[in-house]
Enzyme design. Structure first.
Site, short mmCIF file in Angstrom:
data_model
loop_
_atom_site.label_atom_id
_atom_site.label_comp_id
_atom_site.label_asym_id
_atom_site.label_seq_id
_atom_site.Cartn_x
_atom_site.Cartn_y
_atom_site.Cartn_z
CD GLU A 63 -3.20 -0.88 -6.25
OE1 GLU A 63 -2.47 -1.69 -6.54
OE2 GLU A 63 -4.13 -0.78 -5.71
CG HIS A 99 -3.23 1.49 -3.15
ND1 HIS A 99 -4.40 1.29 -2.79
CD2 HIS A 99 -2.56 0.18 -2.72
CE1 HIS A 99 -4.69 0.00 -2.31
NE2 HIS A 99 -3.60 -0.58 -2.19
CD GLU A 132 -1.55 7.97 -16.81
OE1 GLU A 132 -0.79 8.69 -17.40
OE2 GLU A 132 -2.25 7.12 -17.42
CG ASP A 182 -4.83 -3.48 -0.35
OD1 ASP A 182 -4.24 -2.27 -0.46
OD2 ASP A 182 -5.04 -4.35 -1.16
CG ASP A 192 -0.62 -2.61 -1.38
OD1 ASP A 192 -0.23 -3.67 -0.86
OD2 ASP A 192 -1.29 -2.75 -2.51
#
Length: 151
Positions: free
Chosen positions: A59, A12, A68, A22, A88
């Site tokens: 995210e 993400h 989604e 992250d 991630d």
């Protein structure tokens, strides 16, 4: 082999704070294989599976981007996906390799870690010949998977 099966390589883009671990380390970990696979394809290589690179937005705020997308493609993903690699938080400090996932891939991860030669000469001199050996050493000399469920 057919390319009708999917390997999902995901990360993400958003972060709660500055994002150095992250998701930024994951972005770097995702972009390099993307570049290498692109070069291999340009040189005539064809993967045996369809590789899907996914980069989610929103995210951290409720898993909106990934949820989604999965909801939209749930039927095809459920029938064709064979691997989901979430990168991630790929790099965290000076630690050894660590892996996690479903129990069905545990032995494959352990075997792969045993096949990767340790790149650190001082660790090799101490008897840690491969990534698995260093993984066990940083885990208190407990073989990965024996003390905890797959860490």
């Amino acid at each position: 082999m057919s390319t009708d099966r999917y390997v999902l390589f995901v990360n993400h883009r958003d972060a709660w704070v500055f994002g150095s671990i992250d998701p930024s380390s994951g972005t770097a970990a995702m972009l390099e294989p993307f570049r290498a696979i692109g070069a291999a394809v340009r040189n005539g290589w064809k993967p045996r599976r369809t590789i899907v690179f996914c980069s989610w937005g929103a995210e951290e705020y409720g898993l909106i981007g990934s949820a989604e997308w999965v909801e939209e493609f749930q039927k095809v993903l459920g029938s064709r996906s064979v691997a989901y690699l979430n990168v991630d938080s790929s790099i965290r400090g000076g630690y050894s390799f660590s892996g996690g996932g479903s129990p069905s891939i545990k032995n494959a991860v352990f075997e792969a870690a045993q096949l990767v030669t340790n790149p650190n000469p001082s660790e090799i001199a101490e008897g840690r010949k491969n990534v698995y050996d260093t993984w066990a050493y940083t885990n208190g000399n407990i073989k990965p998977g024996e003390a905890t469920p797959f860490t």
